[in-house]
Design a protein around this motif. Structure first.
Motif, PDB file in Angstrom:
ATOM      1  N   MET A  65       2.759  -0.066  -0.081  1.00 20.13           N
ATOM      2  CA  MET A  65       4.154  -0.021  -0.517  1.00 20.13           C
ATOM      3  C   MET A  65       4.376   1.253  -1.328  1.00 20.13           C
ATOM      4  O   MET A  65       3.504   1.706  -2.053  1.00 20.13           O
ATOM      5  N   GLY A  66       5.550   1.810  -1.145  1.00 19.47           N
ATOM      6  CA  GLY A  66       5.908   3.031  -1.832  1.00 19.47           C
ATOM      7  C   GLY A  66       6.002   4.212  -0.884  1.00 19.47           C
ATOM      8  O   GLY A  66       5.090   4.454  -0.089  1.00 19.47           O
ATOM      9  N   MET A  67       7.143   4.896  -0.958  1.00 25.17           N
ATOM     10  CA  MET A  67       7.368   6.125  -0.196  1.00 25.17           C
ATOM     11  C   MET A  67       7.846   7.192  -1.181  1.00 25.17           C
ATOM     12  O   MET A  67       7.754   6.999  -2.390  1.00 25.17           O
ATOM     13  N   SER A  68       8.337   8.287  -0.670  1.00 26.25           N
ATOM     14  CA  SER A  68       8.648   9.423  -1.557  1.00 26.25           C
ATOM     15  C   SER A  68       9.602   9.029  -2.676  1.00 26.25           C
ATOM     16  O   SER A  68       9.412   9.415  -3.827  1.00 26.25           O
ATOM     17  N   GLY A  69      10.648   8.232  -2.371  1.00 25.64           N
ATOM     18  CA  GLY A  69      11.676   7.942  -3.350  1.00 25.64           C
ATOM     19  C   GLY A  69      11.352   6.838  -4.332  1.00 25.64           C
ATOM     20  O   GLY A  69      12.059   6.684  -5.335  1.00 25.64           O
ATOM     21  N   ASP A  70      10.289   6.071  -4.062  1.00 23.17           N
ATOM     22  CA  ASP A  70       9.984   4.949  -4.955  1.00 23.17           C
ATOM     23  C   ASP A  70       8.485   4.827  -5.252  1.00 23.17           C
ATOM     24  O   ASP A  70       8.004   3.776  -5.629  1.00 23.17           O
ATOM     25  N   MET A  71       7.777   5.921  -5.083  1.00 26.57           N
ATOM     26  CA  MET A  71       6.320   5.902  -5.238  1.00 26.57           C
ATOM     27  C   MET A  71       5.896   5.514  -6.647  1.00 26.57           C
ATOM     28  O   MET A  71       4.943   4.753  -6.842  1.00 26.57           O
ATOM     29  N   GLN A  72       6.612   6.007  -7.658  1.00 27.78           N
ATOM     30  CA  GLN A  72       6.238   5.708  -9.038  1.00 27.78           C
ATOM     31  C   GLN A  72       6.314   4.211  -9.315  1.00 27.78           C
ATOM     32  O   GLN A  72       5.389   3.624  -9.882  1.00 27.78           O
ATOM     33  N   ALA A  73       7.409   3.592  -8.922  1.00 25.28           N
ATOM     34  CA  ALA A  73       7.567   2.150  -9.147  1.00 25.28           C
ATOM     35  C   ALA A  73       6.527   1.366  -8.380  1.00 25.28           C
ATOM     36  O   ALA A  73       5.998   0.363  -8.875  1.00 25.28           O
ATOM     37  N   ALA A  74       6.214   1.805  -7.174  1.00 25.73           N
ATOM     38  CA  ALA A  74       5.214   1.113  -6.367  1.00 25.73           C
ATOM     39  C   ALA A  74       3.845   1.154  -7.036  1.00 25.73           C
ATOM     40  O   ALA A  74       3.130   0.145  -7.078  1.00 25.73           O
ATOM     41  N   ILE A  75       3.480   2.302  -7.570  1.00 24.28           N
ATOM     42  CA  ILE A  75       2.177   2.428  -8.227  1.00 24.28           C
ATOM     43  C   ILE A  75       2.147   1.599  -9.508  1.00 24.28           C
ATOM     44  O   ILE A  75       1.140   0.944  -9.808  1.00 24.28           O
ATOM     45  N   GLU A  76       3.239   1.595 -10.253  1.00 26.70           N
ATOM     46  CA  GLU A  76       3.273   0.763 -11.457  1.00 26.70           C
ATOM     47  C   GLU A  76       3.077  -0.707 -11.103  1.00 26.70           C
ATOM     48  O   GLU A  76       2.374  -1.449 -11.811  1.00 26.70           O
ATOM     49  N   ALA A  77       3.669  -1.150  -9.995  1.00 26.50           N
ATOM     50  CA  ALA A  77       3.589  -2.557  -9.605  1.00 26.50           C
ATOM     51  C   ALA A  77       2.240  -2.935  -9.007  1.00 26.50           C
ATOM     52  O   ALA A  77       1.913  -4.117  -8.936  1.00 26.50           O
ATOM     53  N   GLY A  78       1.462  -1.937  -8.551  1.00 24.25           N
ATOM     54  CA  GLY A  78       0.140  -2.267  -8.029  1.00 24.25           C
ATOM     55  C   GLY A  78      -0.166  -1.781  -6.632  1.00 24.25           C
ATOM     56  O   GLY A  78      -1.161  -2.218  -6.030  1.00 24.25           O
ATOM     57  N   SER A  79       0.640  -0.885  -6.088  1.00 22.48           N
ATOM     58  CA  SER A  79       0.367  -0.363  -4.759  1.00 22.48           C
ATOM     59  C   SER A  79      -1.036   0.241  -4.689  1.00 22.48           C
ATOM     60  O   SER A  79      -1.505   0.882  -5.628  1.00 22.48           O
ATOM     61  N   THR A  80      -1.690   0.051  -3.551  1.00 18.39           N
ATOM     62  CA  THR A  80      -2.970   0.707  -3.317  1.00 18.39           C
ATOM     63  C   THR A  80      -2.867   1.755  -2.218  1.00 18.39           C
ATOM     64  O   THR A  80      -3.822   2.475  -1.963  1.00 18.39           O
ATOM     65  N   MET A  81      -1.701   1.833  -1.557  1.00 20.25           N
ATOM     66  CA  MET A  81      -1.519   2.803  -0.482  1.00 20.25           C
ATOM     67  C   MET A  81      -0.048   3.179  -0.393  1.00 20.25           C
ATOM     68  O   MET A  81       0.803   2.317  -0.171  1.00 20.25           O
ATOM     69  N   VAL A  82       0.258   4.452  -0.606  1.00 19.40           N
ATOM     70  CA  VAL A  82       1.629   4.929  -0.494  1.00 19.40           C
ATOM     71  C   VAL A  82       1.774   5.687   0.821  1.00 19.40           C
ATOM     72  O   VAL A  82       0.883   6.425   1.233  1.00 19.40           O
ATOM     73  N   ARG A  83       2.920   5.496   1.476  1.00 25.30           N
ATOM     74  CA  ARG A  83       3.164   6.069   2.795  1.00 25.30           C
ATOM     75  C   ARG A  83       4.146   7.234   2.643  1.00 25.30           C
ATOM     76  O   ARG A  83       5.323   7.035   2.391  1.00 25.30           O
ATOM     77  N   ILE A  84       3.647   8.440   2.812  1.00 25.01           N
ATOM     78  CA  ILE A  84       4.455   9.633   2.570  1.00 25.01           C
ATOM     79  C   ILE A  84       4.496  10.480   3.834  1.00 25.01           C
ATOM     80  O   ILE A  84       3.458  10.834   4.398  1.00 25.01           O
ATOM     81  N   GLY A  85       5.711  10.800   4.285  1.00 29.19           N
ATOM     82  CA  GLY A  85       5.857  11.602   5.494  1.00 29.19           C
ATOM     83  C   GLY A  85       6.593  12.901   5.272  1.00 29.19           C
ATOM     84  O   GLY A  85       6.011  13.979   5.281  1.00 29.19           O
ATOM     85  N   THR A  86       7.910  12.817   5.049  1.00 26.23           N
ATOM     86  CA  THR A  86       8.732  14.020   4.939  1.00 26.23           C
ATOM     87  C   THR A  86       8.268  14.936   3.819  1.00 26.23           C
ATOM     88  O   THR A  86       8.279  16.171   3.967  1.00 26.23           O
ATOM     89  N   ALA A  87       7.843  14.387   2.698  1.00 22.50           N
ATOM     90  CA  ALA A  87       7.400  15.215   1.565  1.00 22.50           C
ATOM     91  C   ALA A  87       6.121  15.984   1.884  1.00 22.50           C
ATOM     92  O   ALA A  87       5.795  16.957   1.192  1.00 22.50           O
TER      93      ALA A  87
END
Length: 236
Positions: free
Chosen positions: A202-224
């Motif tokens: 969970m988490g992409m370019s626009g919400d990566m910070q919130a996802a990491i705070e909540a516990g994401s272990t994998m962020v999906r980033i494409g355009t950035a």
């Protein structure tokens, strides 16, 4: 150093900063480079920077890339993740070629992937949960997650690793965080029965910070990483 390599280094820096800010273990959040619609040359630049995990949304495009890199980069261990909606007639290609699937939301799809994963290591899979309740979003309802998890856990050629979501696209941080915490709580419930569940995609370019705070272990980033996408006429 190419623009793509610079972008990857920048994003990895942001991830490490967020890990420290939110008291996460160092390197507990992985970067999945979403490479859909991007040419081989762009992926080669990402590989040159050390990136090894790639996410694809379109089955045939992803399979073509996997075959190319298996042939030309057979000494480089790449990890291929299918992250798009799954059509029943595409499950064989996914089962035979990908290492991970993030987007299982139906028992039929799980069963087909299991049956078509022959003479290979188990497919690492995530259940996609529709945390926002949007009709336009793929994903299973929260209440149905446990039955699907049980089915997957009983299938020998699949390994249940966790959950994935694409929450509603909102800009305020509190709403982003609430959606991701919902998925984290669901993961904690699953871990009580399936201790191997260790992944939150969970988490992409626009919400990566919130996802990491909540516990994401994998962020999906494409355009950035790769720049704006140019979608082909035929996606499959």
């Amino acid at each position: 150093m190419s623009t793509i390599q610079n972008n990857i280094e920048h994003i990895k820096g942001l991830i490490r900063t967020a890990e420290e800010k939110f008291s996460r273990q160092p390197h507990s959040v992985q970067l999945l480079a979403v490479s859909k619609t991007k040419p081989i040359e762009a992926l080669e630049q990402a590989i040159a920077s050390g990136q090894r995990q790639f996410g694809e949304n379109y089955v045939q495009e992803g399979v073509d890339k996997i075959h190319h890199f298996n042939e030309h980069y057979n000494q480089t261990e790449l990890e291929w993740h299918f992250i798009g909606p799954i059509q029943s007639n595409k499950t064989r290609l996914i089962a035979e070629n990908f290492d991970w699937v993030h987007s299982i939301d139906r028992e039929k799809i799980a069963q087909r992937l299991n049956d078509q994963r022959i003479n290979l290591a188990p497919l690492q899979v995530l259940i996609q949960v529709n945390t926002s309740g949007e009709a336009s979003k793929s994903g299973i309802d929260h209440a149905q997650t446990f039955a699907l998890a049980q089915l997957i856990n009983d299938l020998p050629n699949l390994t249940l690793r966790g959950l994935m979501s694409i929450p509603e696209n909102v800009s305020d941080y509190a709403s982003q965080l609430a959606a991701f915490e919902h998925l984290k709580n669901l993961q904690l419930q699953l871990q009580q029965h399936y201790p191997q569940v260790d992944t939150l995609s969970m988490g992409m370019s626009g919400d990566m910070q919130a996802a990491i705070e909540a516990g994401s272990t994998m962020v999906r980033i494409g355009t950035a990483i790769f720049g704006e996408r140019h979608y082909p006429t035929a996606k499959e």
